[in-house]
Design a protein around this motif. Structure first.
Motif, PDB file in Angstrom:
ATOM      1  N   HIS A 203       0.551  -1.282  -0.167  1.00  0.00           N
ATOM      2  CA  HIS A 203       0.551  -0.073   0.208  1.00  0.00           C
ATOM      3  C   HIS A 203       1.085   1.509   0.110  1.00  0.00           C
ATOM      4  O   HIS A 203       1.859   1.308   1.050  1.00  0.00           O
ATOM      5  N   CYS A 204       0.569   2.110  -1.018  1.00  0.00           N
ATOM      6  CA  CYS A 204       1.611   3.566  -0.705  1.00  0.00           C
ATOM      7  C   CYS A 204       0.353   4.575  -1.102  1.00  0.00           C
ATOM      8  O   CYS A 204      -0.926   4.217  -1.601  1.00  0.00           O
ATOM      9  N   THR A 205       1.009   5.504  -0.423  1.00  0.00           N
ATOM     10  CA  THR A 205      -0.319   7.285  -0.918  1.00  0.00           C
ATOM     11  C   THR A 205       1.457   7.718  -1.739  1.00  0.00           C
ATOM     12  O   THR A 205       1.784   8.364  -0.875  1.00  0.00           O
ATOM     13  N   THR A 206       0.618   8.073  -3.344  1.00  0.00           N
ATOM     14  CA  THR A 206       1.863   9.323  -4.284  1.00  0.00           C
ATOM     15  C   THR A 206       1.941  10.225  -3.729  1.00  0.00           C
ATOM     16  O   THR A 206       1.599  11.063  -4.332  1.00  0.00           O
ATOM     17  N   GLN A 207       2.538  10.921  -2.640  1.00  0.00           N
ATOM     18  CA  GLN A 207       2.685  12.105  -2.495  1.00  0.00           C
ATOM     19  C   GLN A 207       3.951  11.885  -1.472  1.00  0.00           C
ATOM     20  O   GLN A 207       3.765  11.668  -0.036  1.00  0.00           O
ATOM     21  N   ALA A 211       0.214  13.326   3.553  1.00  0.00           N
ATOM     22  CA  ALA A 211      -0.864  13.953   5.241  1.00  0.00           C
ATOM     23  C   ALA A 211      -1.235  12.489   5.637  1.00  0.00           C
ATOM     24  O   ALA A 211      -1.783  12.168   4.509  1.00  0.00           O
ATOM     25  N   ASP A 212      -1.218  12.476   6.770  1.00  0.00           N
ATOM     26  CA  ASP A 212      -1.741  11.739   8.013  1.00  0.00           C
ATOM     27  C   ASP A 212      -3.465  11.404   7.008  1.00  0.00           C
ATOM     28  O   ASP A 212      -3.837   9.859   7.319  1.00  0.00           O
ATOM     29  N   GLU A 213      -4.438  12.399   6.591  1.00  0.00           N
ATOM     30  CA  GLU A 213      -5.414  12.244   6.346  1.00  0.00           C
ATOM     31  C   GLU A 213      -5.558  11.909   4.810  1.00  0.00           C
ATOM     32  O   GLU A 213      -6.157  11.149   4.227  1.00  0.00           O
ATOM     33  N   ASN A 214      -4.578  10.694   3.982  1.00  0.00           N
ATOM     34  CA  ASN A 214      -4.206  10.558   3.175  1.00  0.00           C
ATOM     35  C   ASN A 214      -3.715   8.915   3.389  1.00  0.00           C
ATOM     36  O   ASN A 214      -3.281   8.839   2.441  1.00  0.00           O
ATOM     37  N   LEU A 215      -3.373   8.449   4.052  1.00  0.00           N
ATOM     38  CA  LEU A 215      -2.644   7.260   4.389  1.00  0.00           C
ATOM     39  C   LEU A 215      -3.367   5.730   4.453  1.00  0.00           C
ATOM     40  O   LEU A 215      -2.886   4.934   3.297  1.00  0.00           O
ATOM     41  N   ASP A 216      -5.109   6.818   4.608  1.00  0.00           N
ATOM     42  CA  ASP A 216      -5.760   5.349   4.238  1.00  0.00           C
ATOM     43  C   ASP A 216      -4.799   4.078   4.727  1.00  0.00           C
ATOM     44  O   ASP A 216      -4.924   2.710   4.243  1.00  0.00           O
ATOM     45  N   LEU A 217      -4.211   3.907   5.819  1.00  0.00           N
ATOM     46  CA  LEU A 217      -4.069   1.864   6.221  1.00  0.00           C
ATOM     47  C   LEU A 217      -4.728   0.688   5.802  1.00  0.00           C
ATOM     48  O   LEU A 217      -4.212   0.047   5.796  1.00  0.00           O
ATOM     49  N   ARG A 218      -6.095   1.602   6.530  1.00  0.00           N
ATOM     50  CA  ARG A 218      -6.936   0.332   6.322  1.00  0.00           C
ATOM     51  C   ARG A 218      -6.893  -0.328   5.173  1.00  0.00           C
ATOM     52  O   ARG A 218      -6.824  -1.527   5.065  1.00  0.00           O
ATOM     53  N   ALA A 219      -6.603   0.131   4.649  1.00  0.00           N
ATOM     54  CA  ALA A 219      -6.500   0.126   2.722  1.00  0.00           C
ATOM     55  C   ALA A 219      -6.213  -1.324   3.100  1.00  0.00           C
ATOM     56  O   ALA A 219      -6.114  -2.182   2.203  1.00  0.00           O
ATOM     57  N   MET A 220      -4.837  -1.626   3.963  1.00  0.00           N
ATOM     58  CA  MET A 220      -3.820  -2.794   3.577  1.00  0.00           C
ATOM     59  C   MET A 220      -4.455  -3.018   3.505  1.00  0.00           C
ATOM     60  O   MET A 220      -4.272  -4.609   3.024  1.00  0.00           O
ATOM     61  N   GLN A 221      -5.491  -3.765   4.403  1.00  0.00           N
ATOM     62  CA  GLN A 221      -6.788  -5.105   4.766  1.00  0.00           C
ATOM     63  C   GLN A 221      -7.717  -5.070   3.694  1.00  0.00           C
ATOM     64  O   GLN A 221      -7.980  -6.446   3.874  1.00  0.00           O
ATOM     65  N   THR A 222      -7.941  -4.226   3.415  1.00  0.00           N
ATOM     66  CA  THR A 222      -8.957  -4.700   1.958  1.00  0.00           C
ATOM     67  C   THR A 222      -8.143  -5.638   1.124  1.00  0.00           C
ATOM     68  O   THR A 222      -8.917  -6.067   0.283  1.00  0.00           O
ATOM     69  N   LEU A 241       5.085   7.119  12.726  1.00  0.00           N
ATOM     70  CA  LEU A 241       3.805   6.724  13.173  1.00  0.00           C
ATOM     71  C   LEU A 241       3.703   5.652  12.210  1.00  0.00           C
ATOM     72  O   LEU A 241       3.025   4.278  12.385  1.00  0.00           O
ATOM     73  N   ALA A 242       3.195   6.023  10.615  1.00  0.00           N
ATOM     74  CA  ALA A 242       2.310   5.312   9.938  1.00  0.00           C
ATOM     75  C   ALA A 242       2.947   3.820   9.715  1.00  0.00           C
ATOM     76  O   ALA A 242       2.141   3.217   9.458  1.00  0.00           O
ATOM     77  N   SER A 243       4.264   3.637   9.996  1.00  0.00           N
ATOM     78  CA  SER A 243       4.957   2.559   9.564  1.00  0.00           C
ATOM     79  C   SER A 243       4.566   1.952  10.605  1.00  0.00           C
ATOM     80  O   SER A 243       4.209  -0.102  10.260  1.00  0.00           O
ATOM     81  N   VAL A 244       4.729   2.001  11.748  1.00  0.00           N
ATOM     82  CA  VAL A 244       4.371   1.039  13.130  1.00  0.00           C
ATOM     83  C   VAL A 244       2.949   0.813  12.568  1.00  0.00           C
ATOM     84  O   VAL A 244       2.341  -0.414  13.311  1.00  0.00           O
TER      85      VAL A 244
END
Length: 365
Positions: A203-207, A211-222, A241-244
Motif C-alpha cells: 500500500h502507498c500514497t504517492t505524495q 498527509a495523515d488524512e491521505n494515508l488510508d492505512l486500513r486499505a492494506m487490510q482491504t 508512526l504510520a509504518s508502526v
C-alpha cells in the motif's frame, strides 16, 4: 522475509547523483539496522520524454522550469557505480535492492547484481512489459500500489502471473498477451509458485510528504482480503508512526526514504527521515512484533504473581455462626485473592454456613 518485519531503507535518489553520498547512505542504513537499502536504477532517456513536466513535489519553486528529464539526468548513477554500491552493501552486511524503471535496468539488476527481489514502483503498476519481465525473473516481487484502485492492482497481478507462466514455458514469450491469454495465466498462477506469497502488495500514497488524512492505512487490510496476498507499506508520511501502525495492521515489510539532510535539494528529501530519525524508525519497528505477540488472551506468566495481590476474596465482615444464613452484611470482597473468588459472591449470599467464621476469615464454603 521472516516473521520479523522486513525494513527497507529507501535511499532512492537522495544521493543526488553522487556515488560517495550513496555509499554513505548505505553506511547509515546498515548502522541503523535496516534489512536492506534500496536505490533506483533508471535512464532518463528511457523513462521520460524531454518535455515531461515535473510533479509539484519535484519543483524547487514555482519558477522551476526544468523537465522531468532534466531532473532525472541529474540523479542517474551508472552501471559501474551500481556495481560499486552492491559491493559496498556486501561489505556492510546489508542487502542491496534497487527499483528498475526499464527493462534494461531490470535485466542488469537481476543478471549482474543479483538482486534478491524485484520492486515495481507505483508509477509503473500499469507498465505491462515491466510487470511481465518481473514475473519472468522468477524472483519474489514487491508491487507498490500508490495511485491505484483494486481493479488496476488486479490487472497488474495478471501481467506478473503471465510472466511467471512464460518463465515456466506455459506461455510462449512471443505470444500476444490478450485478455484470454492473461486469464489462462491467472488460472494457472499457483502451478509454478505460491503466487500469493510470491508477490507482496505494498500500500502507498504517492505524495511527498503524504498527509495523515491521505494515508488510508486500513486499505492494506482491504488489499489483503481482496487478493489473499501478503501486504506491506511504502511510507511517504512524516515520522515513523504510520509504518508502526502499518505493521500492526498486517504489513510484513515496510520501506521509508532517508537522507542526511531533509532540507537538501531533490524530490524526496523533504519526505525522508534524517539519520537520527532512521535509527529511531528501525528501533521502533523492531519492537512491534514483540508487542503484537500472540492472539491468545491468557494470563501471562509475568502477571501470574500479581493475581493474588490485586484480585479479591470473599471475607467475613463479622462473626457468622455455623448453620446461619449468610447475608450481604456478612461478607465483603477484599484483597488478596487467596480465598474463594468474589465471582462467587451471590452463590455465598443466601447460602447456609457450613461452619462458623470469625470476622476477617476467608469464606471457603
Amino acid at each position: 522475509m521472516t516473521d520479523r518485519v522486513f525494513v527497507i531503507a529507501e535511499a532512492g535518489v537522495n544521493h543526488n547523483g553522487s556515488l560517495d553520498t550513496a555509499k554513505e547512505l548505505v553506511d547509515l542504513a546498515a548502522s541503523a539496522g535496516a534489512d536492506a537499502v534500496k536505490f533506483q536504477t533508471f535512464s532518463a532517456d528511457n523513462l521520460a520524454m524531454e518535455s515531461a513536466a515535473l510533479a509539484d513535489y519535484q519543483r524547487l519553486s514555482d519558477s522551476d522550469a526544468r523537465t522531468q528529464h532534466d531532473l532525472l539526468r541529474e540523479l542517474e548513477l551508472s552501471h559501474e557505480e551500481f556495481r560499486a554500491l552492491r559491493a559496498h552493501c556486501d561489505s556492510r552486511g546489508i542487502a542491496f535492492l534497487s527499483t528498475a524503471f526499464d527493462l534494461e535496468g531490470l535485466d542488469f539488476l537481476v543478471t549482474e547484481l543479483g538482486i534478491p527481489l524485484v520492486k515495481i514502483a507505483s508509477g509503473d503498476l500499469t507498465f505491462a512489459p515491466l510487470l511481465v519481465a518481473a514475473g519472468r525473473t522468477g524472483l519474489p516481487v514487491i508491487l507498490s500500489t500508490g495511485m491505484a484502485d483494486l481493479a488496476e492492482i488486479d490487472r497488474a497481478l495478471r501481467f506478473i502471473a503471465a510472466g511467471v507462466a512464460q518463465a515456466h514455458g506455459a506461455i510462449e514469450r512471443s505470444e500476444r498477451l490478450t485478455a484470454d491469454v492473461l486469464e489462462q495465466a491467472w488460472r494457472r498462477r499457483d502451478e509454478f509458485v505460491d503466487f500469493a506469497q510470491h508477490v507482496t502488495i505494498f500500500h502507498c500514497t504517492t505524495q511527498y510528504p503524504a498527509a495523515d488524512e491521505n494515508l488510508d492505512l486500513r486499505a492494506m487490510q482491504t488489499i489483503a482480503s481482496t487478493f489473499g496476498h501478503r501486504v506491506g507499506y511504502s511510507d511517504h508520511s512524516l515520522g515513523s508512526l504510520a509504518s508502526v501502525l502499518a505493521v500492526g495492521l498486517g504489513a510484513i515489510a515496510v520501506e521509508k526514504h532517508f537522507t542526511f539532510d531533509i532540507h537538501a535539494e531533490g524530490p524526496d528529501h523533504a519526505a525522508s527521515l534524517d539519520p537520527d530519525g532512521l535509527h529511531a524508525y528501525v528501533a521502533d519497528l523492531r519492537r512491534v512484533p514483540a508487542m503484537l505477540g500472540s492472539a491468545q488472551k491468557r494470563c501471562q506468566p509475568v502477571e501470574a504473581g500479581n493475581r493474588a495481590v490485586v484480585r479479591r476474596s470473599l471475607v467475613a465482615t463479622r462473626d457468622i455462626a455455623a448453620g446461619a444464613v449468610i447475608t450481604e452484611e456478612d461478607v465483603a470482597c477484599y484483597r488478596p485473592a487467596s480465598g474463594r473468588t468474589s465471582f462467587d459472591y451471590w452463590e455465598i449470599v443466601g447460602s447456609t454456613a457450613s461452619r462458623s467464621y470469625r470476622r476477617g476469615d476467608l469464606i471457603d464454603d
